[in-house]
Design an enzyme around this catalytic site. Sequence first.
Site, PDB file in Angstrom:
ATOM      1  N   HIS A  27       0.859  -1.194   0.000  1.00 58.85           N
ATOM      2  CA  HIS A  27       0.000   0.000   0.000  1.00 58.85           C
ATOM      3  C   HIS A  27       0.885   1.230   0.000  1.00 58.85           C
ATOM      4  CE1 HIS A  27      -3.449   2.566   0.767  1.00 58.85           C
ATOM      5  NE2 HIS A  27      -2.639   3.258   1.554  1.00 58.85           N
ATOM      6  N   SER A  34      -7.653   4.026   9.091  1.00 57.28           N
ATOM      7  CA  SER A  34      -8.361   3.986   7.816  1.00 57.28           C
ATOM      8  C   SER A  34      -7.664   3.013   6.856  1.00 57.28           C
ATOM      9  CB  SER A  34      -8.386   5.408   7.237  1.00 57.28           C
ATOM     10  OG  SER A  34      -8.729   5.409   5.882  1.00 57.28           O
ATOM     11  N   ARG A  73     -14.179  13.073   6.891  1.00 60.73           N
ATOM     12  CA  ARG A  73     -12.902  13.733   7.227  1.00 60.73           C
ATOM     13  C   ARG A  73     -12.459  14.657   6.104  1.00 60.73           C
ATOM     14  NH1 ARG A  73      -9.393   8.925   7.548  1.00 60.73           N
ATOM     15  NH2 ARG A  73      -7.710  10.413   7.747  1.00 60.73           N
ATOM     16  N   ASP A 117     -15.132   2.960   7.280  1.00 60.92           N
ATOM     17  CA  ASP A 117     -14.065   3.841   6.801  1.00 60.92           C
ATOM     18  C   ASP A 117     -14.530   4.676   5.619  1.00 60.92           C
ATOM     19  OD1 ASP A 117     -11.337   4.883   6.592  1.00 60.92           O
ATOM     20  OD2 ASP A 117     -11.443   3.888   4.651  1.00 60.92           O
ATOM     21  N   LYS A 152      -8.747  -1.440   6.098  1.00 62.37           N
ATOM     22  CA  LYS A 152      -9.012  -2.016   4.772  1.00 62.37           C
ATOM     23  C   LYS A 152      -8.007  -3.120   4.451  1.00 62.37           C
ATOM     24  CE  LYS A 152      -9.069   2.243   3.363  1.00 62.37           C
ATOM     25  NZ  LYS A 152      -9.151   3.576   2.802  1.00 62.37           N
TER      26      LYS A 152
HETATM   27  N1  URA Z   1      -5.793   6.863   2.495  1.00 65.40           N
HETATM   28  C1  URA Z   1      -6.753   6.227   3.183  1.00 65.40           C
HETATM   29  O1  URA Z   1      -7.238   5.177   2.782  1.00 65.40           O
HETATM   30  N2  URA Z   1      -7.164   6.776   4.331  1.00 65.40           N
HETATM   31  C2  URA Z   1      -6.670   7.923   4.823  1.00 65.40           C
HETATM   32  O2  URA Z   1      -7.082   8.352   5.884  1.00 65.40           O
HETATM   33  C3  URA Z   1      -5.667   8.578   4.095  1.00 65.40           C
HETATM   34  C4  URA Z   1      -5.246   8.023   2.919  1.00 65.40           C
END
Ligand code: URA
Length: 425
Positions: free
Chosen positions: A85, A186, A171, A164, A190
């Site tokens: 990621h 967040s 947010r 999320d 995932k």
């Molecule tokens: N990417 C995400 O998935 N969440 C965040 O809070 C910031 C970047």
Amino acid sequence: MSSFDAVDLIRTKRDGGTLSDEEIRWLIGAYTDGVVGDEQMAAMAMAIFFNGLDDRELPTWTTAMIETGDRMDFSPLTRPTADKHSTGGVGDKITLPLAPLVAACGVAVPQLSGRGLGHTGGTLDKLEAIPGWRAALSNEEMLRQLEDVGAVICAAGSGLAPADKKLYALRDVTGTVEAIPLIASSIMSKKIAEGTSALVLDVKTGSGAFMKTRERSRQLAETMVALGTDAGVKTSALITDMNAPLGRSAGNACEVAESVEVLAGGGPADVVELTLALAHEMLAAAGVEADPEKALASGRAMDVWRAMIAAQDGDPDAPLPQAKHTETVAAESDGWISGMDAMAVGVASWRLGAGRGRKEDPVQAAAGVTWSAGVGERVSAGQPLFTLHTDTPERFERAKEALAGAVEIASHRAERGSVVLDRVG
Ligand code: URA
């Protein structure tokens, strides 16, 4: 489950207190179900922005987000899994060569990706520049492709951590994105729900990243590595430079073309360096001994790329779309490029149509910016440095405005150092 008063919980966090595990689980569940309102969760996110979540609250918060949705199960696969990621950068096409490269070394790579918003591009937007390529796969198709081809890059279903999805959108409009516990939970909710056994994080730092300093990037990396490890996922992180954009292109089709160059054994040095560094991390995390340099040089990674694109109905041999209009921007003086502002290049590419302003906007497959020289290379005054690509020429002016002052040219030789700055894990 017990019920709490959202206002009491907001006051607790506002005043620097801590929330119990039960309170956190209730809050996340009630917010997902619409019992706690957006205005209350916005106040909570701001309280967390200022007062944080401690080492007990944060894993509970993350687990509660995972529990609002599905978890994927890769246990039927015969090979280990590893995922990567990136926190998002300009010209960051690394997933494209990396997934087939690691798969060519014997590790299954499930890469659930998203579309871009703002100045950083989305992996799916890039791959959708390939004629016929399809981002949406069922779970069965994904598992079959992982078993048969070894790598899959596809759209993350809406079933993973729905809390999320809702919270991130909130947010985004309440100035609470840049809170380390909220970013970490967040991303990791995932990734943990996705069910990979090993995860490597590419945490960007610099002008084109949303973490601008090394200290903040390291803090985010440490927080995410701790969350992953706690959840039984073998997790490590590289902190990598995002002051200058990666490679020689930012956009959609142009980034696919550059990725194919890397798979063919060429490509810009920084893209190759980062791809190999992340491949080494992923293979080590998956417990597989293999040499990614060899898999790249032998063409095995290219074979997996072709199979991966074809399995999702893309034509790996089809010409990539070309923009209807191009314009160039010349270097202003003689010398060596000592800096190229990643944010400026990202914004220019976005304004040319490669990115979107609202999540429902379309993107142009052929839009973007390419450059003929990067940091550490010599240029002469008047030499075409940037080429701007778009189907809608009225966008050129605003893109050029973004690029004004983006390049620093020094009279002495300046080197681009290593892209990998630090490691956590
Ligand atoms: N990417 C995400 O998935 N969440 C965040 O809070 C910031 C970047």
